[in-house]
Design a protein around this motif. Structure first.
Motif, PDB file in Angstrom:
ATOM      1  N   PHE A 127      13.735  65.039  44.233  1.00  0.00           N
ATOM      2  CA  PHE A 127      14.073  64.178  45.482  1.00  0.00           C
ATOM      3  C   PHE A 127      14.543  62.910  45.056  1.00  0.00           C
ATOM      4  O   PHE A 127      13.984  62.158  44.511  1.00  0.00           O
ATOM      5  CB  PHE A 127      12.440  64.088  46.233  1.00  0.00           C
ATOM      6  N   GLY A 128      16.019  62.697  45.775  1.00  0.00           N
ATOM      7  CA  GLY A 128      16.439  61.550  45.179  1.00  0.00           C
ATOM      8  C   GLY A 128      17.303  61.641  43.888  1.00  0.00           C
ATOM      9  O   GLY A 128      16.890  62.489  43.116  1.00  0.00           O
ATOM     10  N   HIS A 129      17.720  60.618  43.482  1.00  0.00           N
ATOM     11  CA  HIS A 129      18.554  60.486  42.063  1.00  0.00           C
ATOM     12  C   HIS A 129      18.323  59.017  41.410  1.00  0.00           C
ATOM     13  O   HIS A 129      17.988  58.188  41.924  1.00  0.00           O
ATOM     14  CB  HIS A 129      20.060  60.781  42.534  1.00  0.00           C
ATOM     15  N   LYS A 130      18.793  59.289  40.012  1.00  0.00           N
ATOM     16  CA  LYS A 130      18.711  58.319  39.160  1.00  0.00           C
ATOM     17  C   LYS A 130      20.093  57.733  38.632  1.00  0.00           C
ATOM     18  O   LYS A 130      20.134  56.679  37.831  1.00  0.00           O
ATOM     19  CB  LYS A 130      17.792  58.605  37.919  1.00  0.00           C
ATOM     20  N   ALA A 131      21.159  58.179  39.371  1.00  0.00           N
ATOM     21  CA  ALA A 131      22.581  57.692  38.842  1.00  0.00           C
ATOM     22  C   ALA A 131      22.780  56.413  39.295  1.00  0.00           C
ATOM     23  O   ALA A 131      22.242  55.980  40.310  1.00  0.00           O
ATOM     24  CB  ALA A 131      23.317  58.652  39.405  1.00  0.00           C
ATOM     25  N   GLU A 139      29.274  63.332  37.430  1.00  0.00           N
ATOM     26  CA  GLU A 139      29.258  63.863  36.041  1.00  0.00           C
ATOM     27  C   GLU A 139      27.970  64.884  35.940  1.00  0.00           C
ATOM     28  O   GLU A 139      27.892  65.859  35.248  1.00  0.00           O
ATOM     29  CB  GLU A 139      29.213  62.615  35.169  1.00  0.00           C
ATOM     30  N   LEU A 140      26.637  64.110  36.495  1.00  0.00           N
ATOM     31  CA  LEU A 140      25.685  64.764  36.448  1.00  0.00           C
ATOM     32  C   LEU A 140      25.300  66.200  36.916  1.00  0.00           C
ATOM     33  O   LEU A 140      24.707  67.099  36.470  1.00  0.00           O
ATOM     34  CB  LEU A 140      24.240  64.024  36.431  1.00  0.00           C
ATOM     35  N   ILE A 141      25.787  66.279  38.029  1.00  0.00           N
ATOM     36  CA  ILE A 141      26.116  67.311  38.933  1.00  0.00           C
ATOM     37  C   ILE A 141      26.979  68.470  38.441  1.00  0.00           C
ATOM     38  O   ILE A 141      26.438  69.584  38.222  1.00  0.00           O
ATOM     39  CB  ILE A 141      26.822  67.094  40.409  1.00  0.00           C
ATOM     40  N   GLU A 142      28.004  68.210  37.679  1.00  0.00           N
ATOM     41  CA  GLU A 142      28.923  68.906  37.069  1.00  0.00           C
ATOM     42  C   GLU A 142      28.448  69.537  35.828  1.00  0.00           C
ATOM     43  O   GLU A 142      28.670  70.752  35.515  1.00  0.00           O
ATOM     44  CB  GLU A 142      30.572  68.244  37.065  1.00  0.00           C
ATOM     45  N   ALA A 143      27.461  68.679  35.123  1.00  0.00           N
ATOM     46  CA  ALA A 143      26.810  69.243  33.962  1.00  0.00           C
ATOM     47  C   ALA A 143      25.621  70.035  34.164  1.00  0.00           C
ATOM     48  O   ALA A 143      25.102  70.562  33.372  1.00  0.00           O
ATOM     49  CB  ALA A 143      26.660  67.768  33.112  1.00  0.00           C
ATOM     50  N   LYS A 144      25.035  70.053  35.499  1.00  0.00           N
ATOM     51  CA  LYS A 144      24.009  70.645  35.700  1.00  0.00           C
ATOM     52  C   LYS A 144      22.765  70.139  34.980  1.00  0.00           C
ATOM     53  O   LYS A 144      21.928  70.686  34.825  1.00  0.00           O
ATOM     54  CB  LYS A 144      23.923  72.042  35.652  1.00  0.00           C
ATOM     55  N   ALA A 145      22.840  68.647  34.860  1.00  0.00           N
ATOM     56  CA  ALA A 145      21.931  67.920  34.237  1.00  0.00           C
ATOM     57  C   ALA A 145      20.791  67.470  35.089  1.00  0.00           C
ATOM     58  O   ALA A 145      20.708  66.292  35.492  1.00  0.00           O
ATOM     59  CB  ALA A 145      22.504  66.763  33.269  1.00  0.00           C
ATOM     60  N   TRP A 146      20.032  68.677  35.835  1.00  0.00           N
ATOM     61  CA  TRP A 146      19.224  68.033  36.785  1.00  0.00           C
ATOM     62  C   TRP A 146      18.217  67.022  36.605  1.00  0.00           C
ATOM     63  O   TRP A 146      17.545  66.288  37.190  1.00  0.00           O
ATOM     64  CB  TRP A 146      18.566  69.405  37.477  1.00  0.00           C
ATOM     65  N   ASP A 147      17.383  66.999  35.231  1.00  0.00           N
ATOM     66  CA  ASP A 147      16.341  66.453  34.746  1.00  0.00           C
ATOM     67  C   ASP A 147      16.985  64.884  34.710  1.00  0.00           C
ATOM     68  O   ASP A 147      16.164  64.109  34.955  1.00  0.00           O
ATOM     69  CB  ASP A 147      15.642  66.897  33.705  1.00  0.00           C
ATOM     70  N   ARG A 148      18.222  64.527  34.424  1.00  0.00           N
ATOM     71  CA  ARG A 148      18.666  63.345  34.325  1.00  0.00           C
ATOM     72  C   ARG A 148      19.232  62.749  35.832  1.00  0.00           C
ATOM     73  O   ARG A 148      19.237  61.669  35.788  1.00  0.00           O
ATOM     74  CB  ARG A 148      19.943  63.456  33.339  1.00  0.00           C
TER      75      ARG A 148
END
Length: 315
Positions: A127-131, A139-148
């Motif tokens: 829930f929510g993001h850290k970007a 970039e995090l979406i395209e890398a599927k870096a869900w934990d980040r």
């Protein structure tokens, strides 16, 4: 107006749906799956609750009977559903009205949810993001870096969680039945759909990025303590000008309740009478604006939604 109206439910299946709502609300066992019961919604030609006594959809009933609602919005403003997510929903967000109307010609959605049954179970939701900015977000979406990408929210069954427009959320469902309240829209922007390739569920990463906030908007899981009345507990979950009013009433016996605005109420457990009308589990009633005090009798739980502006004098 001293008349109570019935709203007919709309049942909708999704790829993440199962049979829990069918069993919980004793629906037609021939149904394959149900993900959402729309108790009250008014999106013309798409999802539009029928007002039984008028034989017309809620969207047009709202326009033709303004005295029932006492509301000066051009379109019916709120929605209420019962949902059970039993699979992977998607990672998604919802736009606000301004963005949604400009890009899709539809209303956006601000919403909140609460489990119907309180327990000590605590779930952890993405829930929510850290970007820090839009570039990192994408970039995090395209890398599927869900934990980040994602922050997480610990939610105990019975906590109320409000979702502002633009906040990302979703993922695996836990099979918990929830009541959801919100503005009268049904627009979802997805940025990951469990690698499914369904043309009816397109990915709209640009729109998700457009609607995100940097830094992220504040949110929390809120434990609401009920107000104790004679033979009733009243949970006031949310009451914000221009968004929605969300409540739950737990009735055990006979009592009286009054609310100045219109009030749409769905029985989610037990049965009883509301303003002299019998109500069974899964049924929805509309109490008109200015109805005055009405009686509640039985052993039942009712979720309720309404709407007002700060200038309104709402009880």
């Amino acid at each position: 107006m001293k008349k109570v109206f019935h709203l007919e439910p709309i049942y909708k299946s999704f790829v993440w749906a199962g049979r829990k709502l069918i069993d919980e609300f004793n629906l037609d066992p021939g149904l394959d799956s149900i993900g959402t019961i729309y108790c009250a919604i008014a999106i013309p030609n798409e999802l539009d609750s029928e007002v039984r006594e008028a034989g017309e959809p809620l969207s047009s009933f709202y326009t033709s009977h303004p005295d029932v609602f006492g509301c000066d919005e051009e379109e019916f403003p709120v929605r209420m559903t019962i949902t059970c997510n039993e699979g992977f929903q998607s990672y998604q967000s919802h736009p606000d009205d301004a963005y949604a109307l400009e890009h899709d010609g539809a209303r956006g959605k601000v919403s909140g949810a609460v489990a119907l049954h309180e327990s000590d179970h605590v779930g952890t939701w993405p829930f929510g993001h850290k970007a820090v900015d839009r570039n990192e977000f994408r970039e995090l979406i395209e890398a599927k870096a869900w934990d980040r990408l994602f922050t997480t929210l610990d939610v105990r069954d019975g906590d109320f969680v409000h979702t502002p427009a633009g906040v990302i959320h979703g993922g695996w469902g836990s099979g918990i039945v929830t009541a959801t309240f919100g503005t009268n829209g049904d627009l979802t922007y997805r940025f990951y759909d469990n690698d499914r390739n369904d043309p009816n569920r397109p990915l709209e990463i640009d729109k998700v990025c457009d609607c995100a906030s940097f830094p992220e908007l504040p949110f929390c899981a809120k434990r609401v303590e009920p107000v104790r009345m004679e033979n009733m507990l009243c949970y006031d979950y949310h009451d914000v000008d221009g968004e929605y009013v969300a409540k739950k009433l737990v009735v055990y016996g006979s009592c009286t309740y009054a609310y100045d605005g219109f009030l749409i109420m769905t029985c989610v457990n037990g049965s009883g009478e509301v303003a002299g009308e019998q109500v069974l589990k899964g049924e929805t009633l509309l109490i008109p604006h200015g109805y005055g005090p009405f009686d509640l009798q039985g052993d039942m739980e009712l979720i309720a939604i309404s709407y007002h502006k700060k200038s309104d004098d709402v009880a």
